[in-house]
Design a protein around this motif. Structure first.
Motif, PDB file in Angstrom:
ATOM      1  N   ALA A   1      -5.116   0.116   3.526  1.00 30.53           N
ATOM      2  CA  ALA A   1      -5.799   1.104   2.694  1.00 30.53           C
ATOM      3  C   ALA A   1      -5.840   2.461   3.382  1.00 30.53           C
ATOM      4  CB  ALA A   1      -7.215   0.646   2.365  1.00 30.53           C
TER       5      ALA A   1
ATOM      6  N   SER B   1      -5.819  -5.074   2.661  1.00 33.12           N
ATOM      7  CA  SER B   1      -6.917  -4.406   1.950  1.00 33.12           C
ATOM      8  C   SER B   1      -7.076  -4.975   0.550  1.00 33.12           C
ATOM      9  CB  SER B   1      -6.645  -2.901   1.877  1.00 33.12           C
ATOM     10  OG  SER B   1      -6.545  -2.344   3.167  1.00 33.12           O
TER      11      SER B   1
ATOM     12  N   ALA C   1       0.835  -1.207   0.000  1.00 33.46           N
ATOM     13  CA  ALA C   1       0.000   0.000   0.000  1.00 33.46           C
ATOM     14  C   ALA C   1       0.864   1.249   0.000  1.00 33.46           C
ATOM     15  CB  ALA C   1      -0.921  -0.009   1.217  1.00 33.46           C
TER      16      ALA C   1
ATOM     17  N   ASP D   1     -10.741  -0.986  -1.924  1.00 32.31           N
ATOM     18  CA  ASP D   1     -10.498  -0.129  -0.769  1.00 32.31           C
ATOM     19  C   ASP D   1      -9.619   1.067  -1.144  1.00 32.31           C
ATOM     20  OD1 ASP D   1     -11.930  -1.828   0.930  1.00 32.31           O
ATOM     21  OD2 ASP D   1     -10.162  -3.083   1.289  1.00 32.31           O
ATOM     22  N   LEU D   2      -8.799   0.875  -2.173  1.00 30.77           N
ATOM     23  CA  LEU D   2      -7.925   1.961  -2.624  1.00 30.77           C
ATOM     24  C   LEU D   2      -8.624   2.889  -3.616  1.00 30.77           C
ATOM     25  CD1 LEU D   2      -4.548   0.075  -3.229  1.00 30.77           C
ATOM     26  CD2 LEU D   2      -5.566   0.818  -1.079  1.00 30.77           C
TER      27      LEU D   2
END
Length: 942
Positions: free
Chosen positions: A747, A783, A588, A787-788
């Motif tokens: 995330a 995540s 992430a 979610d991003l």
């Protein structure tokens, strides 16, 4: 070979000594030397009035060796015999500087050739005595040098040439002499005027080392000639007002208004009691910026960085500012370009603080490190020969205040502050050395302090003899007037007229300050961008864009072979963007960084082991298995519009954190991150955190967006590896000074980094982020792609399961960070349908509106409980309690109780034993879920 012409100084004597040993016993020398001596004997010429090295008789070998040893001693230890104290104390001395120590006399030296002394002192001398006399004048006058610690022979040779050839000595013409006198008069009369007009008020006078100001003038003039764009100065409070007035051009009226406590603007209070967002600082801590030659072809920006009373810490800050000034960050797919000639840092130290404050050594250690090099700093010790009331014998274990610098191979120039021309020579050599070799150099400006540490002190209480001398000692301005009068350059009457002229300027400035005729520049009381409004989240990213970034990050050159285990770990990231998810913290972060670079924002990340990450989660720098080559994927992202740099820092926190703070201040468009190896290691940098990061905006209107990544979480690792001391950052949170967060998912971290980059030019604030350890690879903290792409950062994350049946919820559990994941993933969760677990991800600013909305969504709840891993007197509870109590009190229709579940109050943040940790953690979870304990541990909690 039949003579000694090819040998220099002591080498000739050494050859003759070997020859004598050979004649007595050929076996006493090695075979190669015996072969030479079989066909060689020294030529003996007719006796001469002065003997030549090449024609010296063997009986004089000892005299030659002695003269050469004396010359070497003067070059190496001449500073011990130099007349450096304006108050006239005898030099420390060294027996090696005396002729008799070497068994030689002045008569012997008169009979020897100057070539036995060698070097530039021999040029033009008729005998060795004249050469030795010239050498003493070079190294034991009112200016002296220590060069032997410089490791490079070429640098030592350059420095010897600079001294011996007097390359940087200038005999001033009448105009230059008058200019210097005017500056010294301005410096002295300014201090005298303040002393008379505001008796007893602190100003930390420069009197006794007045030459600091002309020396700064000389450096700045040289910087203009070198086409330097910025000079960045860091100094403590002594002499700061004079530097502000005369180097930075701050109007006299502005300074006098501050002495009289005149308000900056009507309606703005002197303190922040009414919420204007700033408190200001005392006048001798303030900074300034001044542009010389504005609009000219070669203008120069001069910056004096603000500094608290904590001596020497600003030194690291200005190094970071200088590095930021020197870098070109708007470059694609690489680290920044570096032009060290673009800016020049000047660090002004105190004689007690330089050896006394450990941050000095930490900062000096940065000078040649790849991630911190600034092409050399000019260091100047303003040496009062006294620290507050403490004598040097009680404040340092070294002979000179500057001795610490020798450990870093830095050349040192000592100079008597009462010799103006020697002082100017010192800075010319220093600046030329820095320009030529791009290395640090130090000047030890030895003077005195005319008054006490501050002007309210009586220094004669503790140094009666010293201050008896000072009371009778004329100022450097007075001594210079006498010299110019003697040389018929300036008369005493002219000097007195100049004094009256400057005094009149100050009188007029005082009238302007008193009557309000002087109008200071308007300043926003709340700093820059105080009223930022609009979209709080950066633009969303598409799934395709993230996939492309991920592909770039997982691609490396065909001929590059990383460690196979690391390759497998990284390649697993290619599988995490599907329906199953699994994007962990490291991935992430990499995706966030890549997207930020594509947006055109440069990134600088540093810290101990930051390239790999303390917990091997980042691996931003990949090492080849078969060579020393490395590959940085974030420097190879397609479409990146700005630079990415990552550096492992030295094993220090104070200097490196100060460096990054300075960098972030001077590069407001860059995302600057500093990572602690463990969160509580940031304690070592507490001065930087307290005095700069937390309060710099309120005191100095100095904006920083530095991100502090602080690993935090209770996992049984003991007192020093558990808590990042979250409570300290929350205790200092006020006036919108920074943001404090504790994320629970990858995330959330992704979005928070992007948000921080988005805020750089909109609402610059530091970000204090508790980062995980165990959660770095915890599946429940990972995540999915959506979610991003479909969400932004959430200050508060509600309980999705509880939202399905909100009327069943009786207990609302509020928590932050790792403990939330522990609670959500515990087996007791399945049996607690009346408990909602709500995550507070942004702690400061306090998300009151979001929490109020969440609590209102559970109409049957009867209690709110704050849960934390930390002891009750640590962590977020002390911060959350009054705010939650105030929030709940506004829900007048509800009768909600407020409680806390935490470890009991402790002096140490965590237990040092695994079984005790397990018992405590189990007790916390059991109390939250109201289930029986699997083992005894109740006494360890609450």
């Amino acid at each position: 070979m039949h003579n000694l012409d090819r040998f220099y100084g002591p080498n000739a004597g050494y050859v003759l000594e070997l020859y004598e040993r050979y004649q007595q016993d050929p076996a006493s020398v090695d075979a190669a030397t015996r072969a030479i001596f079989r066909s060689w004997e020294p030529e003996v010429q007719e006796p001469m009035a002065q003997e030549n090295v090449g024609s010296v008789s063997q009986s004089h070998v000892s005299k030659i060796v002695a003269a050469s040893a004396l010359a070497h001693a003067i070059r190496e230890r001449g500073h011990l015999g130099a007349h450096l104290d304006p108050l006239g104390s005898d030099p420390l001395g060294d027996p090696a500087l005396l002729t008799e120590t070497h068994g030689i006399s002045d008569d012997d030296l008169m009979r020897l050739s100057p070539s036995v002394v060698g070097g530039h002192s021999a040029e033009g001398a008729s005998n060795a005595l004249e050469a030795i006399t010239a050498l003493r004048a070079m190294y034991s006058g009112t200016i002296s040098y220590e060069f032997d610690q410089v490791k490079s022979s070429s640098e030592r040779a350059w420095l010897r040439d600079a001294v011996g050839l007097r390359l940087y000595h200038r005999d001033p013409n009448a105009a230059d002499a008058r200019k210097l006198l005017r500056r010294l008069t301005q410096v002295e009369i300014f201090e005298r005027y303040l002393h008379q007009t505001f008796p007893g008020q602190k100003r930390f006078s420069i009197e006794g080392t007045d030459m600091l100001l002309p020396m700064l003038d000389e450096i700045i003039a040289g910087a203009i000639d070198s086409e330097t764009k910025e000079v960045i100065i860091g100094m403590a409070h002594r002499g700061r007002l004079n530097v502000l007035a005369h180097t930075l051009g701050k109007p006299y009226a502005a300074i006098l208004a501050e002495f009289a406590h005149v308000k900056h603007e009507e309606g703005i209070p002197l303190t922040d009691s009414f919420g204007f967002g700033w408190t200001g600082d005392v006048k001798y801590h303030l900074g300034a910026e001044h542009l010389l030659g504005q609009g000219a072809a070669r203008d120069l920006n001069v910056i004096l960085a603000p500094n608290p009373s904590h001596l020497e810490f600003v030194g690291a800050v200005i190094e970071g500012m200088a590095r930021a000034s020197q870098e070109i960050r708007q470059v694609q797919k690489r680290s920044p370009l570096l032009d060290v000639d673009k800016s020049l840092p000047i660090a002004i130290h105190g004689d007690a603080a330089f050896p006394g404050e450990g941050v000095v050594a930490e900062t000096l250690n940065l000078w040649h490190l790849h991630g911190y090099w600034v092409g050399g700093t000019i260091h100047m010790i303003v040496n009062n020969q006294l620290g507050f009331t403490t004598d040097p014998k009680d404040s340092r274990s070294t002979v000179f205040a500057s001795d610490l610098a020798k450990g870093f191979g830095i050349p040192i120039i000592h100079v008597n502050a009462d010799d103006p021309y020697a002082c100017l020579t010192a800075v010319r050599i220093a600046h030329a050395y820095r320009d030529h070799f791009h290395k640090d150099v130090l000047i030890d400006l030895i003077g005195y302090r005319r008054w006490g540490h501050n002007e309210g002190d009586e220094p004669a209480f503790t140094q009666p003899h010293m201050y008896e001398l000072i009371r009778e000692h004329p100022s450097v301005r007075e001594l210079y007037i006498r010299l110019l009068d003697q040389q018929k350059v300036v008369t005493r009457a002219e000097a007195e007229l100049l004094e009256k002229e400057i005094f009149a300027e100050l009188e007029q400035a005082k009238r302007d300050a008193d009557t309000g005729a002087f109008a200071p520049e308007a300043q926003l009381p709340n700093g820059h961008h105080a009223s930022f409004s609009g979209e709080q989240q950066p633009p969303r990213l598409s799934a395709d864009h993230i996939r492309k970034l991920n592909e770039d990050l997982l691609t490396w050159p065909k001929n590059f072979t990383p460690h196979p285990k690391l390759a497998r770990i990284l390649q697993r990231r290619a599988t995490t963007l599907g329906a199953e998810g699994g994007i962990d913290w490291g991935q992430a972060e990499a995706l966030a960084f890549a997207s930020i670079l594509v947006d055109g924002t440069p990134i600088r990340l540093t810290g101990q082991d930051a390239e790999r990450g303390t917990f091997s989660h980042r691996n931003a720098v990949i090492h080849s298995l078969h060579s020393n080559n490395t590959y940085i994927p974030l420097q190879n992202v397609q479409g990146a519009q700005a630079s990415f740099s990552v550096y492992n820092s030295p094993l220090t926190e104070t200097a490196t954190l100060g460096f990054e703070y300075g960098y972030s201040v001077h590069a407001p468009e860059a995302l600057v991150l500093w990572e602690a190896q463990f969160g509580d290691f940031a304690n070592v940098g507490q001065v930087i955190i307290d005095q700069f990061i937390a309060s710099g905006r309120a005191k100095w209107m100095q904006n920083s967006s530095i991100v502090m990544l602080l690993p935090h979480g209770y996992e049984g690792q003991g007192p020093e590896h558990s808590s990042a001391r979250l409570e300290r950052y929350l205790q200092m949170a006020a006036q919108d000074n920074w943001r404090v967060a504790n994320c629970s998912t990858a995330a959330q971290y992704f979005h928070l980094l992007r948000q921080q980059a988005y805020y750089l030019q909109r609402k610059p604030r530091p970000l204090i982020l508790m980062t995980p350890k165990a959660l770095l690879r915890q599946p429940q903290s990972s995540s999915r792609l959506e979610d991003l792409t479909e969400k932004g950062f959430q200050n508060v994350i509600d309980d999705e399961r509880a939202r399905q049946q909100p009327e069943k919820i009786q207990r609302i559990v509020l928590c932050t960070g790792k403990i939330a994941i522990d609670l959500l993933g515990h087996e007791s969760r399945a049996h607690n349908e009346d408990v909602a677990i709500v995550r507070v991800e942004m702690l400061y600013p306090f998300p009151g509106d979001e929490l109020k909305q969440v609590i209102a969504g559970y109409p049957q709840a009867t209690e709110v409980v704050w849960v934390q891993e930390e002891p009750r007197n640590m962590g977020a509870w002390s911060y959350m309690f009054p705010r939650l109590r105030a929030l709940l009190s506004r829900l007048t229709e509800r009768n909600l109780t407020l409680d806390v579940i935490a470890r009991p109050e402790r002096s140490s943040p965590a237990a040092g034993f695994w079984d005790l940790y397990v018992a405590e953690q189990g007790q916390i979870i059991a109390e939250v879920s109201r289930t029986p304990l699997g083992q005894s541990g109740g006494k360890y909690v609450r």
